[in-house]
Design an enzyme around this catalytic site. Structure first.
Site, PDB file in Angstrom:
ATOM      1  N   ASP A  37      34.478  19.922   2.144  1.00  0.00           N
ATOM      2  CA  ASP A  37      33.728  18.525   2.425  1.00  0.00           C
ATOM      3  C   ASP A  37      34.421  17.602   1.763  1.00  0.00           C
ATOM      4  OD1 ASP A  37      30.862  17.968   3.344  1.00  0.00           O
ATOM      5  OD2 ASP A  37      31.222  16.828   1.489  1.00  0.00           O
TER       6      ASP A  37
ATOM      7  N   TYR B 258      30.498   7.811   0.285  1.00  0.00           N
ATOM      8  CA  TYR B 258      30.353   7.720   1.537  1.00  0.00           C
ATOM      9  C   TYR B 258      30.640   5.941   1.818  1.00  0.00           C
ATOM     10  CZ  TYR B 258      28.436  12.145   2.569  1.00  0.00           C
ATOM     11  OH  TYR B 258      28.213  13.460   2.713  1.00  0.00           O
TER      12      TYR B 258
ATOM     13  N   HIS C  49      29.516  26.081   5.734  1.00  0.00           N
ATOM     14  CA  HIS C  49      29.777  24.760   5.122  1.00  0.00           C
ATOM     15  C   HIS C  49      30.021  25.114   3.646  1.00  0.00           C
ATOM     16  CE1 HIS C  49      30.927  20.586   4.723  1.00  0.00           C
ATOM     17  NE2 HIS C  49      29.894  20.648   3.603  1.00  0.00           N
TER      18      HIS C  49
END
Length: 302
Positions: free
Chosen positions: A104, A229, A280
């Site tokens: 990630d 982000y 994930h």
């Protein structure tokens, strides 16, 4: 403190003196809780059916704005800056030469280390390789499946990232105000991204899931974690990684790659493996498989 921000990290030295220093980085909505089941096997392999030659001195930092690391008070803490901070942290701990691993955002940070610190980083391993699909002709069935997964993510699974990359403060107030809101914001991704046959508690215990949520709730990290982000989405470096690299691709990963796609970005790809189970949060979901992958990859770089 690095570059004005306090960095929280777990540091476990191996009992084996020739262990390889390894910095391992989590992502969103994960935390250092993800690594609890793999720390001992990686640092002390002889106590877990492994060989002393596979040992690591392990450093697991918490991303700025997450968990018990400080919340940056100024702009600029993107993945490149975090990678630079980790490249300062490791020699401070006595590791001039080291390896890096991540998934990630951890994969993004690890990839940036591989781009930026070629003098000191021995090699990297990622379990969410960051590559562009290329070539787009004569696709294999695996590549067609990967493209379908990317399209599904864009159409149905990426609302959280669009919010956090454009308006992290807006959603952050609500999540910081409501423990149920914060829990749902995170656990929905564990439902979507784990290889869990429809329910995350089939692969992780309720306590494990809640421990991870608490790493966001207790330090009120909803907005500060989401800002990564906002900081990084428009500044992700496209540069190739020229140091030895390895990729492990789990079947329920958000973004999957083929070997030929990976080789375009990771130009010295020494290890590539596609797994039959896992998602994930690989270290959290499939710790034994994850440990084998990390050992097998870095065995080729020692």
């Amino acid at each position: 403190a690095i570059d004005g921000v306090g960095i929280h990290f777990i540091h476990v030295r191996s009992p084996h003196p020739n262990a390889m220093p390894l910095v391992m980085t989590h992502g969103w909505p994960g935390s250092i809780v993800e690594f609890q089941k793999v720390i001992e096997p990686l640092t002390n392999p002889t106590a877990h059916g492994g060989d002393a030659a596979d040992a690591f001195h392990l450093v697991c930092p918490t991303l700025p704005g997450y968990g018990y690391s400080d919340k940056p008070s100024r702009n600029g803490w993107n993945v490149q800056r975090i990678a630079k901070a980790w490249s300062e942290l490791m020699p401070r701990l006595g590791y001039k030469r080291y390896a890096a691993q991540g998934g990630d955002w951890g994969a993004a940070v690890t990839t940036c280390i591989g781009i930026q610190d070629t003098a000191n980083c021995i090699g990297i391993h990622v379990n969410m390789p960051l590559v562009r699909p290329d070539p787009m002709t004569d696709l294999t069935e695996q590549e067609k499946s990967a493209l379908a997964g990317m399209q599904y993510y864009n159409d149905w699974d990426s609302g959280y990232s669009k919010e956090q990359s454009t308006r992290p403060q807006t959603v952050g107030y609500g999540l910081t105000d409501s423990p149920v809101g914060q829990m749902c914001w995170i656990l929905e991704k564990f439902w979507a991204w784990t290889d869990c046959d429809g329910h995350p508690e089939k692969v992780l215990t309720r306590d494990e899931l809640l421990d991870n949520v608490m790493m966001y709730w207790l330090p009120a990290a909803a907005a500060s974690s989401g800002r990564l982000y906002w900081e990084s989405f428009r500044t992700m470096p496209p540069d190739p990684v020229t140091i030895p690299s390895g990729c492990s691709v789990f079947p329920r990963e958000i973004f999957r790659t083929s070997k030929r796609w990976a080789e375009k970005r990771y130009t010295k790809l020494v290890y590539f493996n596609e797994l039959s189970k896992g998602g994930h949060f690989a270290a959290f979901e499939q710790p034994e498989t994850f440990v084998r992958e990390v050992r097998s990859c870095f065995k080729l770089m020692r």
